[in-house]
Design a protein around this motif. Structure first.
Motif, short mmCIF file in Angstrom:
data_model
loop_
_atom_site.label_atom_id
_atom_site.label_comp_id
_atom_site.label_asym_id
_atom_site.label_seq_id
_atom_site.Cartn_x
_atom_site.Cartn_y
_atom_site.Cartn_z
N ARG A 64 0.80 -1.22 0.00
CA ARG A 64 0.00 0.00 0.00
C ARG A 64 0.84 1.27 0.00
O ARG A 64 0.59 2.19 -0.79
CB ARG A 64 -0.95 0.00 1.21
CG ARG A 64 -2.12 -0.96 1.14
CD ARG A 64 -2.97 -0.77 -0.09
NE ARG A 64 -2.55 -1.65 -1.20
CZ ARG A 64 -3.04 -1.58 -2.41
NH1 ARG A 64 -3.92 -0.64 -2.72
NH2 ARG A 64 -2.62 -2.41 -3.35
N VAL A 68 0.67 4.05 -2.98
CA VAL A 68 0.26 5.43 -2.69
C VAL A 68 1.32 6.42 -3.16
O VAL A 68 1.02 7.47 -3.76
CB VAL A 68 -0.02 5.59 -1.19
CG1 VAL A 68 -0.21 7.06 -0.83
CG2 VAL A 68 -1.27 4.80 -0.79
N HIS A 71 1.16 6.58 -7.01
CA HIS A 71 0.00 7.35 -7.47
C HIS A 71 0.20 8.85 -7.22
O HIS A 71 -0.18 9.68 -8.06
CB HIS A 71 -1.26 6.85 -6.79
CG HIS A 71 -1.74 5.53 -7.31
ND1 HIS A 71 -2.04 5.30 -8.62
CD2 HIS A 71 -1.95 4.34 -6.67
CE1 HIS A 71 -2.44 4.06 -8.81
NE2 HIS A 71 -2.39 3.44 -7.62
#
Length: 306
Positions: A64, A68, A71
């Motif tokens: 994760r 993140v 992105h």
């Protein structure tokens, strides 16, 4: 019993079993066997699937932060690229708008120049093309400055025309520029002729009705003048050639108690937006000089002594 005499080696009970070297050899052989068997017969595939299924939640949680960060980096990179593209589009749009405005301005100037050249071909007087560079600094007068002067043989009092009609008259000449007083100036007067009736008059600059206007003065109240009549130069002043369009009558005020009528005119020339003009040679410069009067010869009287 003294401590130094105690046997520090473990009892034989704890030394039973294979040695570490034997264990290493057995594990290495087992690992080699499993590698060969998995590569050859895929025997570890079910176990691998089970382990992947069990470890997937932990792997998902571990990925994760990385996702993140990726992105976020892509978002800011895309935002920067979009802002750059927007600025480039705005710059190109501004350039295109500026070019479009220049095209319209150039088209208008081209049309005016064509009309001025056509007028120049119809004129019999010598003319010089000039360009209006700026307005005079005096706010109470209607004057402009053109880019021709003594170096271009501009004479004082020369008529100035644009493609539509008479614009004004040269009132000051400098080495490289000249001052032109427009026909709408309050101190300027020009003899005109009504093309419908043939009556002559004098038109003055007047700003009482609106900024760029003229007034046909000293016309009787019962004179044959109508709205829409065309006024041209009469040619009797020795400055303007005859037949040049000057103005058109816009409004007439007749009063019973007044001797003269108030006749307001609108100039045909672009007095507020002229760009390219023609400077004509004054008409009096083209008129040949008056021949000298013949002096009668003195006849001697009879009987006069010599």
């Amino acid at each position: 019993m003294p401590l130094g005499t105690l046997d520090r080696d473990p009892p034989p009970f704890f030394r039973q079993g294979p040695s570490a070297l034997s264990k290493l050899a057995v594990c290495s052989a087992l690992a080699f066997f499993l590698m060969v068997a998995d590569a050859r017969f895929k025997v570890m595939q079910p176990l691998r699937v089970v382990l992947a299924t069990v470890l997937y939640p932990a792997q998902w949680l571990a990925m994760r932060p990385v996702l993140v960060f990726q992105h976020a980096s892509q978002y800011f990179s895309s935002l920067t690229a979009a802002q750059t593209a927007q600025q480039e589009v705005l710059r190109k749009h501004s350039l295109q708008s500026q070019r479009a405005n220049q095209v319209e301005q150039l088209s208008l100037e081209n049309e005016r120049l064509r009309k001025a050249l056509g007028l120049r071909e119809r004129l019999q007087s010598p003319s010089v093309a000039a360009q209006v560079i700026y307005d005079a600094a005096d706010p109470y007068s209607r004057k402009v400055i053109i880019d021709k002067g003594m170096a271009d043989k501009i004479a004082l009092g020369s008529p100035v025309l644009d493609e539509s009609g008479v614009l004004g008259q040269v009132t000051r000449v400098y080495p490289l520029v000249s001052e032109v007083t427009l026909i709408t100036d309050r101190d300027h007067a020009i003899p005109v002729l009504n093309t419908r009736t043939g009556a002559r008059g004098v038109a003055f600059g007047d700003v009482s009705l609106h900024v760029d206007a003229m007034e046909l003065r000293f016309m009787a109240a019962n004179a044959d003048v109508a709205e829409g009549d065309l006024l041209t130069t009469s040619g009797v002043d020795g400055v303007y050639p005859p037949g040049l369009p000057v103005a058109r009558i816009e409004k007439i005020e007749r009063r019973v108690d007044a001797v003269f009528a108030r006749i307001y005119c609108v100039p045909l020339a672009m007095v507020a937006g002229a760009g390219h003009v023609l400077v004509l040679e004054p008409t009096n410069a083209q008129i040949p000089a008056r021949p000298a009067a013949d002096v009668p010869a003195v006849v001697p009287r009879r009987g006069a002594s010599r």
